[in-house]
Scaffold this motif. Sequence first.
Motif, PDB file in Angstrom:
ATOM      1  N   ARG A 140      -7.199   7.963   6.140  1.00  0.00           N
ATOM      2  CA  ARG A 140      -5.920   7.758   5.457  1.00  0.00           C
ATOM      3  C   ARG A 140      -5.868   8.457   4.104  1.00  0.00           C
ATOM      4  O   ARG A 140      -4.819   8.495   3.466  1.00  0.00           O
ATOM      5  N   LEU A 171      -9.389  -2.109   7.004  1.00  0.00           N
ATOM      6  CA  LEU A 171      -8.233  -1.208   7.068  1.00  0.00           C
ATOM      7  C   LEU A 171      -6.917  -1.983   7.089  1.00  0.00           C
ATOM      8  O   LEU A 171      -5.925  -1.545   6.501  1.00  0.00           O
ATOM      9  N   ALA A 172      -6.908  -3.134   7.734  1.00  0.00           N
ATOM     10  CA  ALA A 172      -5.696  -3.961   7.757  1.00  0.00           C
ATOM     11  C   ALA A 172      -5.344  -4.469   6.363  1.00  0.00           C
ATOM     12  O   ALA A 172      -4.184  -4.748   6.067  1.00  0.00           O
ATOM     13  N   ILE A 215      -1.444   1.795   1.117  1.00  0.00           N
ATOM     14  CA  ILE A 215      -1.169   3.215   1.353  1.00  0.00           C
ATOM     15  C   ILE A 215       0.240   3.395   1.923  1.00  0.00           C
ATOM     16  O   ILE A 215       0.984   4.286   1.498  1.00  0.00           O
ATOM     17  N   ASP A 216       0.616   2.523   2.854  1.00  0.00           N
ATOM     18  CA  ASP A 216       1.960   2.596   3.430  1.00  0.00           C
ATOM     19  C   ASP A 216       3.031   2.380   2.367  1.00  0.00           C
ATOM     20  O   ASP A 216       4.075   3.035   2.379  1.00  0.00           O
ATOM     21  N   ASP A 232     -12.043  -2.420  10.912  1.00  0.00           N
ATOM     22  CA  ASP A 232     -10.628  -2.590  11.275  1.00  0.00           C
ATOM     23  C   ASP A 232      -9.961  -3.645  10.394  1.00  0.00           C
ATOM     24  O   ASP A 232      -8.799  -3.504  10.009  1.00  0.00           O
ATOM     25  N   ASP A 262      -4.440  -0.591   4.429  1.00  0.00           N
ATOM     26  CA  ASP A 262      -3.312   0.192   4.955  1.00  0.00           C
ATOM     27  C   ASP A 262      -1.963  -0.163   4.331  1.00  0.00           C
ATOM     28  O   ASP A 262      -1.179   0.744   4.038  1.00  0.00           O
ATOM     29  N   MET A 274     -11.116   4.420   4.044  1.00  0.00           N
ATOM     30  CA  MET A 274      -9.890   5.194   3.880  1.00  0.00           C
ATOM     31  C   MET A 274     -10.021   6.638   4.317  1.00  0.00           C
ATOM     32  O   MET A 274      -9.056   7.389   4.229  1.00  0.00           O
ATOM     33  N   ASP A 324      -2.993  10.869   3.323  1.00  0.00           N
ATOM     34  CA  ASP A 324      -1.717  10.181   3.063  1.00  0.00           C
ATOM     35  C   ASP A 324      -1.648   9.689   1.626  1.00  0.00           C
ATOM     36  O   ASP A 324      -0.642   9.862   0.940  1.00  0.00           O
TER      37      ASP A 324
END
Length: 180
Positions: free
Chosen positions: A109, A47-48, A54-55, A44, A51, A106, A112
């Motif tokens: 994700r 991912l933080a 990717i965003d 997690d 992310d 990922m 995306d």
Amino acid sequence: MAIRDAAVKLFGSKGFEQTSLREVADAVGITKASLYYHYPSKLDLLLAIIDPIIDHMRSVVDDIDAVPHDAEGIRAVLRAYLRGMIRHRDAGALCIRDTVAILNAMADRYPDLKDSNQTLRVWLAGPGASPEAELRACAAMEVIGVALTSKEFVPAADDALVESTLLDAATCVLTACGTR
């Protein structure tokens, strides 16, 4: 933010698998239980870190069809994409050191990232693109991607130098400047 910053530094220097959550908590000056309150697992936390990259890419392509496909529009899109890569370049060492951990993290994700990347490449290549234009668009994206690893390979380069150099290089790749 302090937790993510400490994790980026530790994951980048020691590796994702080799870094414990206890080390991250100690680096921030909190208990491991406090860290678990914010991030239930090491994945997690990873991912933080990933992310937002990717965003950012998705945000660049969200309204890309409204941008004129001319020299000014292309440069504006490249600049927006590049600025996001620069903003997240602290994670570059992590990306280099632990590619497998990043890819595993990922997994959910990846669509995306892939879709946003493809949308941007197709837009950069232009309408009715030739294979050469498509290759140039791919190459320009790779040039911009260097921003993520620039701290690792050129630590003395500040954000302004990274932006101006890579923006010029990506633009040249797209327009074939200096050739023919």
